[in-house]
Design an enzyme around this catalytic site. Sequence first.
Site, mmCIF file in Angstrom:
data_model
loop_
_atom_site.group_PDB
_atom_site.id
_atom_site.type_symbol
_atom_site.label_atom_id
_atom_site.label_comp_id
_atom_site.label_asym_id
_atom_site.label_seq_id
_atom_site.Cartn_x
_atom_site.Cartn_y
_atom_site.Cartn_z
ATOM 1 N N CYS A 97 11.752 -39.534 -17.161
ATOM 2 C CA CYS A 97 12.693 -38.470 -17.530
ATOM 3 C C CYS A 97 12.335 -37.112 -16.926
ATOM 4 O O CYS A 97 13.213 -36.282 -16.691
ATOM 5 C CB CYS A 97 12.814 -38.352 -19.049
ATOM 6 S SG CYS A 97 11.276 -37.994 -19.919
ATOM 7 N N HIS A 173 11.074 -36.178 -24.620
ATOM 8 C CA HIS A 173 12.089 -36.414 -23.593
ATOM 9 C C HIS A 173 12.454 -35.110 -22.884
ATOM 10 O O HIS A 173 12.560 -34.053 -23.516
ATOM 11 C CB HIS A 173 13.325 -37.024 -24.263
ATOM 12 C CG HIS A 173 14.407 -37.423 -23.322
ATOM 13 N ND1 HIS A 173 14.191 -38.238 -22.227
ATOM 14 C CD2 HIS A 173 15.738 -37.108 -23.300
ATOM 15 C CE1 HIS A 173 15.339 -38.426 -21.592
ATOM 16 N NE2 HIS A 173 16.283 -37.741 -22.218
#
Length: 365
Positions: A97, A173
């Site tokens: 990510c 994230h």
Amino acid sequence: RVHAREHWSSELMAAEWCLIESDPGVFTELIRGFGVRGVQVEEIYSLDKSSLESLRPVHGLIFLFKWRAEEKQSGDVVQDSRLDDLFFAKQVIKNACATQAVLNVLFNCHHSDVDLGPTLSPFKDFTTTMDANMRGLSMTNSNDIREVHNSFARQQLFEFDQSLASGDEDAYHFIGYVPVDGRLYELDGLKDGPIDHGKCSEHDWLETCKPILDERIASFEADEIHFNLMAIVSDRKMVYQRETETLEQRKSQILEKLEKIALGEVSMETDVNDPTSALPEDLQSQLEDVESHLSQLQSLIISETEKMHRYKVENIRRKHNYIPLIMEMLKILAERGELSALVDKAIEKSKATAEAKKTKQETEV
């Protein structure tokens, strides 16, 4: 099960992506490792206008937060013809990510300062006609991109069987925010597409983004502090050098005008269309202002050079293999008969931490 090992195997490097530390030095080297020129990453502590003024132009934001499966989505997923002009790649593999967020932002940036370079420019052209899933797969299968990402892999003494990992570990994230064609978009590789957060302008898009981030942070528990915000900005040294060149030209014009006035070659009448047309004392004042600004810019250039050197040293330390040193220290401690006591102490501390976490969770429930 655990298996002793010292180095990443070639098979593991090809199959997995490592975790990336949320740090401006790491992300700056990551971007430059891709061959991108003209940008760097700065950590942001506030989205107040005054705090960001010195960093303009800001091309995009990278936001780190604790991922929650049940998080409510704000904004609408783009599903119309705007997808033709927006680059968005879905995340199809774990731990990618960080690179995913960076590339999603960079590929939507059209500023003249940003040069994608010989690696990413062909990749962007190659994936132009692909959908989000195929772009994600192409990104994952790009050796060049994966190798740069995994260059930040930390050396580990043991390889843990991930199937035995507990399911209650926190996951973090990275996502991106970027303005495109007068609208603010959130680029989250785990979503079905770009999230449209409404109208904005190139100049005030950060002010549009601020309440969105504030609301997102406020949705977490009050004691949740694991957030990080970074900005992709134009290379600061490049910006300062460009400003320096402009001021040096201005300084030369003023000095030339003062010399001509002293020789009686020009009149001392002012002309509103000529910035160097002024009385000698006014020109002298302008010259002092220019020299003062030049001095400030020189200090900023030196500061940027020192910062990039510090980033380089820190990244070398991050990547260095300390395992032989650690093994030698453990060996010495064992020979002295001190290792067992230290291991027992560490186990007790770990149990106490786990118990405290369990008690806190039970109290919250």
